[in-house]
Design an enzyme around this catalytic site. Structure first.
Site, PDB file in Angstrom:
ATOM      1  N   ASP A 112      13.873   2.938  -1.686  1.00 27.33           N
ATOM      2  CA  ASP A 112      13.907   3.330  -3.090  1.00 27.33           C
ATOM      3  C   ASP A 112      15.216   4.061  -3.390  1.00 27.33           C
ATOM      4  O   ASP A 112      16.291   3.515  -3.129  1.00 27.33           O
ATOM      5  CB  ASP A 112      12.653   4.164  -3.396  1.00 27.33           C
ATOM      6  CG  ASP A 112      12.454   4.460  -4.863  1.00 27.33           C
ATOM      7  OD1 ASP A 112      11.992   3.583  -5.602  1.00 27.33           O
ATOM      8  OD2 ASP A 112      12.773   5.605  -5.271  1.00 27.33           O
ATOM      9  N   HIS A 278       4.875  -0.606  -2.786  1.00 31.59           N
ATOM     10  CA  HIS A 278       6.253  -0.120  -2.812  1.00 31.59           C
ATOM     11  C   HIS A 278       6.660   0.656  -1.567  1.00 31.59           C
ATOM     12  O   HIS A 278       7.850   0.772  -1.274  1.00 31.59           O
ATOM     13  CB  HIS A 278       6.428   0.773  -4.049  1.00 31.59           C
ATOM     14  CG  HIS A 278       7.793   1.342  -4.230  1.00 31.59           C
ATOM     15  ND1 HIS A 278       8.930   0.557  -4.323  1.00 31.59           N
ATOM     16  CD2 HIS A 278       8.219   2.632  -4.352  1.00 31.59           C
ATOM     17  CE1 HIS A 278       9.982   1.338  -4.495  1.00 31.59           C
ATOM     18  NE2 HIS A 278       9.581   2.600  -4.517  1.00 31.59           N
TER      19      HIS A 278
END
Length: 303
Positions: A112, A278
């Site tokens: 991320d 994620h």
């Protein structure tokens, strides 16, 4: 300077505040072997790696930090154009940390926001990066350029957090736990993947107004000065071999050909999806460990 950490969550590790050229970076170190730097994303901090770091520490000297502005690292001013939270500055912090620990060259894993700092680190400091793993991201400019209804609705915070000070800061301050919990719940696709002890640390850090402001500055930088830096380096390519991983149940892989996007930015790219949302380090740690070992090898050799 050694500090108190969380040995009950990451056994065998030690915690330090490292002076990275004037910016204090909270740093967790464990294991032995070739150095491996782990960079977290938003809204996490270094404890996001707790399910994978001890296993990797059997093969590597594992270093997990809090990015500037996040966790227990310093939260410097954003400055003009939010340059203080540019990925260039975040990358420079991490190079300084690794040099302070005696490592000039290392393997690098970024998830991320940490992946975006890692991208910049590999461009600005190519001699420092032996191998690069990018988790659940496509390049920042690519994602903004391809913005459509599907992306804007799934990644709404990319457009909310960039709003001028202090609109997002003030709105999140009304109920930080709610915003944080909803954000993580929307990204995690494996039930009960986030350890309650780690979630409590995420909440503790997010409760600090300085952290929330720094996070907004990170996203503001990504929408402005980071794009300028990327455009200036448009012809540059990452030299290090790259492994791109993404969650098969998440947004990035659904909206982008992840490997193809990184082949526009790096010379040697491979990648595949993992069965998660994620955050594979929390949702499918065993699969992530296997993927990392398959790409990085064992940590006893030269970087």
């Amino acid at each position: 300077m050694k500090v108190t950490g969380h040995p009950e969550i990451m056994p065998g590790f030690a915690w330090y505040d490292v002076d990275a050229d004037g910016v204090r970076i909270r740093t967790c170190v464990g294991g032995s072997g070739r150095p491996l730097l782990l960079l977290h994303g938003h809204p996490q901090m270094h404890l996001t790696w707790h399910k994978v770091a001890p296993a990797l520490a059997r093969d590597f000297t594992v270093v997990a930090t809090d990015l500037r502005g996040y966790g227990d690292s310093a939260k410097p001013a954003g400055g003009v154009d939010h340059i203080g939270y540019s990925k260039r500055m975040m990358a420079a912090d991490q190079v300084a940390v690794m040099r302070a620990l005696g490592f000039e060259r290392f393997d690098l894993v970024g998830h991320d926001r940490g992946g975006r700092a890692a991208h910049r680190l590999a461009l600005d400091h190519p001699d420092a990066v032996a191998r690069l793993v990018l988790i659940d991201i496509a390049p920042t400019a690519t994602m903004y350029d391809a913005t459509d209804k599907a992306f804007a609705s799934r990644y709404f915070w990319w457009f909310f957090l960039i709003q001028p000070y202090d609109l997002p800061e003030r709105l999140i301050a009304a109920d930080p736990d709610y915003f944080l919990d909803r954000h993580i719940a929307g990204q995690i696709k494996v039930e009960d993947a986030v350890d309650p002890r780690v979630m409590a640390e995420y909440r503790r850090c997010y409760a600090d107004p300085a952290t929330r402001h720094a996070i907004c500055e990170d996203y503001r930088a990504a929408f402005g000065i980071d794009l300028s830096h990327d455009a200036a380096d448009g012809d540059c390519r990452i030299d290090a071999p790259v492994l791109a991983l993404w969650g098969a149940r998440g947004t990035v892989g659904a909206l982008f050909d992840v490997v193809a996007t990184w082949r526009e930015k790096a010379r040697d790219v491979r990648g595949f999806a993992l069965d998660c949302g994620h955050s594979p380090q929390e949702e499918c740690p065993d699969a992530l460990i296997a993927a990392l070992r398959g790409f990085l090898g064992r940590g006893s050799g030269e970087a």
